[in-house]
Design an enzyme around this catalytic site. Structure first.
Site, PDB file in Angstrom:
ATOM      1  N   GLU A  60       0.819  -1.215   0.000  1.00  0.00           N
ATOM      2  CA  GLU A  60       0.000   0.000   0.000  1.00  0.00           C
ATOM      3  C   GLU A  60       0.856   1.269   0.000  1.00  0.00           C
ATOM      4  O   GLU A  60       0.523   2.249  -0.672  1.00  0.00           O
ATOM      5  CB  GLU A  60      -0.960  -0.002   1.189  1.00  0.00           C
ATOM      6  CG  GLU A  60      -2.110  -1.013   1.061  1.00  0.00           C
ATOM      7  CD  GLU A  60      -1.694  -2.456   1.292  1.00  0.00           C
ATOM      8  OE1 GLU A  60      -0.584  -2.691   1.819  1.00  0.00           O
ATOM      9  OE2 GLU A  60      -2.470  -3.376   0.949  1.00  0.00           O
ATOM     10  N   HIS A 129     -11.341  -5.721   8.152  1.00  0.00           N
ATOM     11  CA  HIS A 129     -12.181  -5.533   6.964  1.00  0.00           C
ATOM     12  C   HIS A 129     -13.427  -4.702   7.250  1.00  0.00           C
ATOM     13  O   HIS A 129     -14.343  -4.674   6.435  1.00  0.00           O
ATOM     14  CB  HIS A 129     -12.619  -6.888   6.399  1.00  0.00           C
ATOM     15  CG  HIS A 129     -11.523  -7.672   5.763  1.00  0.00           C
ATOM     16  ND1 HIS A 129     -10.508  -8.237   6.474  1.00  0.00           N
ATOM     17  CD2 HIS A 129     -11.284  -7.990   4.455  1.00  0.00           C
ATOM     18  CE1 HIS A 129      -9.699  -8.883   5.648  1.00  0.00           C
ATOM     19  NE2 HIS A 129     -10.139  -8.738   4.421  1.00  0.00           N
TER      20      HIS A 129
END
Lengths: 335, 358
Positions: A60, A129
């Site tokens: 990322e 998540h």
């Protein structure tokens, strides 16, 4: 007008941005052939090629740092962070590089980078998540932060975010991806600016401020309260940095009562900022202390506990009772 | 490739033939050699002046480059104006070679600005203080060059410490995957503040790059000719579609990490002495004297030119005035941000309450 799901509305917004500006490029994990794990970018690589819709290595910070370099070169990168909880490895690049570059360079380098983040809970997911990390980014000078609650805003805001010369964190309420709504792809004079809030439902007794996934919950609560004779005005913030305090203030001056809700943890969160700012702006219009209905100050819990973490209709109505001085969970039910 | 150190000049300034790298500097004529030498002298002189300015309270901080002149000048002087540099904070000689104005070298360290210059004016980004972050920016820029169909190259300057950072490693992954036209230029100056390079890596730093699929080489970073040859070779590879190269310039930080550091606490004086004998300027001096190019008069004229640069640098530094108070709000965003506008107007009203106003 076309009826689209919220996820398709973002997808069509991305498609328009890619078609309108050759400098727009998409970067992310699994966004190409797969179309993203939520299929938001479905079909875009096929249509625009691997040069415009780039699957990246699984890193990322790498995605965001590469986007910085592309922006230096005149590109408008749109980065997808696959899930909310995966954004932290990119934290330095976002808060120390992307956010500061325009300031550091006295305006000579712009960072027109959009970071798309599917966020929030309510889908029974495993850990990392379901998180709501928006306050880290609203706390960061130099970033703009938005969250959409419906397909039309999803479409409009993603295109406005990409067109913005400032970096924008774009939070997508993943549990609302499949909500359908009419979407007009044509921008007009009447289109709300990216920084503007919207009164989602008018009311006179209580102002209920929400954004992203909880706007629908807030509207449900307003509907339920009206059965009880309570009129709730629901404000969809849309923009989290800046916050359209003028709209919130106008509403609170009318209702005298304020409830703020978000899924994110409470301490140091947006609810605190909104409560403090509105108290500062119109203290003498308030009939009660502002109330916050938020996630608790715990790590996001396992799926079987998330209903006890996430604000829901009943918790919102309990807070509405509180600001109205009615019997509520804090007064004790017998009071 | 491998552990072998590319060296074209011995520490005494004798030219060592090298069939692989000689061709890359075969075009250098007397005048260019002398100019390289002058660059080395000038950037060291600026560095000395900056340290003095810091000691006199005119700069808040300065990161000296003493000992790294050849690594910086040799690489930066190979770049074209359309190439782009993403550097760390110690690359003041690179900035000088890119054409950054002397006064602009002082701004950040005097605390009057966050960037000394407009990156697009000189093809060099605002130096990164976060270790390794800029390596990824170079990758993105290089990918952009390739997309644009131009043969410009991005070069990332970083140190031995940065090779441990995630960003640098991710940069190598991305550069390899996207075949980015760029150079990873690592100045291994042996120290990350007080930490020796052995703490960062058990292998020569250049040995890491092939694991990412990036060809690498080690070059004597105190040999300006070898650095130039190696960089030209890597630039040519990048310009002709060969992708990234990792160059480890083996050098030595002969001074402190910054003017706030005290290397006396961790550097063995004997080590410093060993490296002082490998000084990049003395080496070039020996070479040019051997060629009969550097006469006493030429040397004196270069010294006085360097003194003149230092004088202008000092004057520029002292001329820098404090920014206007309300400029603290400028350029956070490229378009108005309602929250910040409100803070600015409230602070302006506050300042207006003082004698003289805002």
């Amino acid at each position: 007008m076309t009826e689209l799901t919220l996820s398709r509305a973002i997808g069509t917004g991305l498609r328009r941005a890619l078609a309108d500006d050759p400098k727009v490029v998409l970067l992310g994990e699994d966004i190409g052939k797969l179309g993203g794990v939520f299929r938001v970018t479905d079909g875009l690589q096929e249509e625009f090629g691997r040069d415009r819709v780039m699957d990246t290595p699984l890193a990322e910070a790498g995605i965001l740092g590469t986007a910085v370099g592309l922006a230096f070169r005149g590109y408008r990168p749109v980065c997808e962070i696959q899930f909310d909880g995966f954004i932290y490895p990119a934290f330095d690049q976002i808060v120390a590089q992307v956010a500061k570059m325009h300031y550091r360079t006295a305006g000579s380098v712009t960072m027109p980078i959009t970071v798309r983040v599917p966020y929030g809970g309510g889908i029974g997911a495993v850990e990392h998540h379901s998180e709501s990390p928006e306050a880290y980014f609203t706390h960061t000078s130099g970033l703009r932060v938005v969250s959409c609650s419906n397909p039309q805003d999803a479409h409009t805001l993603i295109r406005q975010a990409i067109a913005s010369d400032d970096p924008v964190l774009f939070f997508e309420p993943k549990r609302r991806y499949w909500v359908k709504g009419e979407v007009d792809e044509e921008f007009g004079q009447q289109t709300l600016a990216m920084g503007a809030a919207r009164v989602a439902r008018e009311g006179t007794d209580v102002t209920l401020v929400a954004y992203g996934p909880l706007v629908a919950t807030a509207l449900d609560a307003a509907g339920a309260a009206s059965d009880d004779g309570i009129s709730i005005e629901v404000i969809d913030l849309r923009s989290l940095s800046p916050i359209d305090f003028d709209t919130v203030e106008a509403s609170v001056r009318k209702t005298g009562r304020l409830v703020i809700t978000h899924e994110a943890q409470q301490f140091g969160g947006l609810g605190a900022e909104i409560a403090a700012s509105i108290t500062d702006r119109c203290f003498f219009s308030l009939e009660a202390a502002p109330a916050r209905v938020t996630g608790f100050d715990v790590p996001y819990p396992p799926a079987k506990l998330e209903e006890h973490f996430l604000p829901d209709l009943d918790r919102l109505l309990d807070a509405v009772d509180r600001v109205l001085g009615r019997t509520n969970s804090l007064t004790g039910w017998k009071a | 490739m491998g552990d072998e150190l590319v060296q074209l000049l011995t520490p005494r300034g004798e030219r060592v033939p090298n069939h692989l790298y000689d061709p890359w500097i075969a075009d250098l004529e007397s005048e260019q050699l002398l100019r390289l030498y002058e660059d080395l002298v000038v950037v060291r002189r600026i560095d000395t002046e900056a340290t003095a300015l810091q000691r006199q309270g005119e700069l808040g901080l300065w990161p000296p480059l003493l000992g790294q002149e050849a690594a910086q000048v040799g690489s930066a002087r190979t770049l074209r104006s359309d190439d782009f540099v993403f550097s760390s904070y110690r690359e003041n000689a690179v900035a000088y070679c890119r054409g950054v104005q002397l006064v602009d070298l002082a701004r950040v360290w005097r605390g009057t600005a966050s960037s000394g210059w407009n990156p697009y004016d000189v093809g060099m980004a605002t130096p990164s203080i976060i270790i390794g972050a800029q390596t990824l920016h170079a990758v993105g820029y290089a990918i952009g060059c390739a997309k644009d169909g131009v043969d410009s190259v991005a070069i990332a300057y970083f140190g031995d410490g940065a090779t441990s950072e995630g960003d640098t490693n991710e940069a190598m992954v991305f550069a390899a995957s996207f075949h980015a036209p760029m150079i990873f230029f690592c100045q291994n100056n042996q120290w990350a503040i007080s930490e020796p390079v052995s703490l960062q890596s058990g292998l020569p730093l250049a040995a890491r790059a092939p694991g990412f699929g990036i060809p690498s080489l080690r070059v004597d970073g105190n040999d300006v000719l070898a650095v130039m040859a190696a960089t030209r070779c890597a630039l040519d590879r990048a310009r002709t579609g060969g992708g990234p190269t990792f160059i480890e310039a083996v050098t030595y930080r002969m001074g402190p990490h910054t003017t706030s550091d005290d290397p006396g606490r961790y550097v063995d004086p004997a080590e410093l002495e060993r490296w002082a004998a490998l000084d990049p300027i003395a080496r070039m001096e020996g070479y040019l004297e051997g060629l009969g190019l550097l006469t006493g008069a030429a040397k004196a004229s270069i010294t006085s030119a360097a003194d003149e640069v230092a004088r202008r640098f000092r004057a520029g530094c002292l001329s820098l005035e404090d920014p206007e108070p309300l400029s603290v709000f400028d350029n956070v965003y490229s378009a108005p941000h309602s929250g910040l506008e409100r803070q600015k107007s409230q602070y302006a009203a506050y300042l207006a309450g003082f004698e003289g106003g805002a």
